[in-house]
Design an enzyme around this catalytic site. Sequence first.
Site, PDB file in Angstrom:
ATOM      1  N   PHE A   1     -16.859 -10.116 -39.677  1.00 32.74           N
ATOM      2  CA  PHE A   1     -17.122  -8.821 -39.152  1.00 32.74           C
ATOM      3  C   PHE A   1     -15.611  -8.301 -38.636  1.00 32.74           C
ATOM      4  O   PHE A   1     -15.378  -7.125 -38.287  1.00 32.74           O
ATOM      5  CB  PHE A   1     -17.977  -8.876 -37.603  1.00 32.74           C
ATOM      6  CG  PHE A   1     -17.252  -9.421 -36.468  1.00 32.74           C
ATOM      7  CD1 PHE A   1     -16.890 -10.966 -36.306  1.00 32.74           C
ATOM      8  CD2 PHE A   1     -16.541  -8.600 -35.623  1.00 32.74           C
ATOM      9  CE1 PHE A   1     -16.406 -11.322 -35.306  1.00 32.74           C
ATOM     10  CE2 PHE A   1     -15.784  -9.200 -34.514  1.00 32.74           C
ATOM     11  CZ  PHE A   1     -15.783 -10.489 -34.267  1.00 32.74           C
ATOM     12  N   LYS A   2     -14.842  -9.181 -38.517  1.00 43.57           N
ATOM     13  CA  LYS A   2     -13.456  -8.711 -37.977  1.00 43.57           C
ATOM     14  C   LYS A   2     -12.848  -7.764 -38.995  1.00 43.57           C
ATOM     15  O   LYS A   2     -11.622  -7.059 -38.757  1.00 43.57           O
ATOM     16  CB  LYS A   2     -12.366  -9.927 -37.883  1.00 43.57           C
ATOM     17  CG  LYS A   2     -12.862 -10.679 -36.693  1.00 43.57           C
ATOM     18  CD  LYS A   2     -11.966 -11.670 -36.537  1.00 43.57           C
ATOM     19  CE  LYS A   2     -12.334 -12.584 -35.111  1.00 43.57           C
ATOM     20  NZ  LYS A   2     -13.476 -13.593 -35.302  1.00 43.57           N
TER      21      LYS A   2
END
Length: 430
Positions: A106-107
């Site tokens: 998700f980063k």
Amino acid sequence: MKFYSLQDRSYIRSFREATIMGQAPGRGLFFPERIPQLPVETIQSLKELPREEIAFQLIAPYAGDDIDTAALRHIVSETIDFPVPLVQVQEQQFALELFHGPTLAFKDTGARFMSRCLGYFVQGENRPVTVLVATSGDTGGAVADGFYGVDGVEVVILYPSGKVSTVQEKQLTTLGKNIRALEVKGSFDDCQRLVKAAFADESLNRELFLTSANSINVARWLPQQFYYAFALQQWQHQQAPVLCVPSGNFGNICAGLLARASGLPLGHFIAACNVNDVVVRYLQAGAYHPQPAVATLSNAMDVGEPSNFVRILELFEQNLEQVKMALSGYTVTDEETRQMILSLLQTTGYLADPHGAVGFTALSRYQETHPGQKGIVLETAHPVKFFDVVEPITGQPVALPASVQARMELEKKAVLLEADYASLRDYLLS
Ligand SMILES: *Cc1c(COP(=O)(O)O)cnc(C)c1O
């Protein structure tokens, strides 16, 4: 929008300044001076609006003074240029898959947004910016990918030796160009300590134009609100979903709570933690005791002192009772994580990564005492990123996507560094 420092409320900066600085003096985190409210029409027509539009509306109040509208729309659409599907895993449990970006975690969302903002802002600067970042595994890859080839930006990544997965290490160490990796003989907390020391070192900062890309940076933190809106766009039920967020530094979950405060109809939040659970214990006992990080299977959450928790407190005006009404926390052991990966696969066919498995365990526990409440686990990484963990549990190989396969064949390039500040300083100045 202006941002004040949580260390000194009279220290106020623009989005541009806060993005370039990363943090305020005295290690203060920047916090927006007000919480923007989404228009009622936006909330009512969430399902009909294009994703780009809702993302733009979420971020524009924060960044719109400093980035012109067309450029900001462009940055937003590049940032979210991959799907974020909501998958039903069981009757009451859903996974919001945040791992379809270039580094499979998700980063990517925060890193892609921040790198493009910084690239936009440094156009007018006459010396390069050095992005200094500590990673427990996933940040580094996302930052490396987000900044790769961005003019005027040098990236130095510190990661704990032997404590990141094979795929993570390849993502950190194989790009080259403006991306350099430092393999630190220590823990993630050591890496973070070194980075903080560098930012506090005034003479170093006169030599180098340093900034951070950790989740404390507002340009990484704020765009994480986007996918909470994408979840709601796909949500087919009357009742607002419970959101279960595998948490380490608490940036992701704090962004979700911010999106909720801005009007998105999100239900209760659950912080799913591994045994690095200082916040869980705080929510239970009211005493906040940071501890050195312990290595676990969900290594991106091995954080002993979560930086963003002060932002959650600020969001709820330092009122612990209010925090508890919005947020529960659960601690999940490695053994429970393993069991969940296996049982989820056997009963539903869904393969979770270790972070997602911590999430499914925490959500299941919450649902035991809140029957009938449907919940979404933020599946924060692709299981292949942790095949070293997952394969021995399931006994089956996890297929490598082609992009990862290509990376695995590249040669690692990292500089081994002692976990002391003098070594980092020498390296940066050399
Ligand atoms: C970084 C990370 C987390 C923790 O997110 P925070 O915002 O630090 O709480 C969880 N899962 C994965 C896969 C991560 O990379």
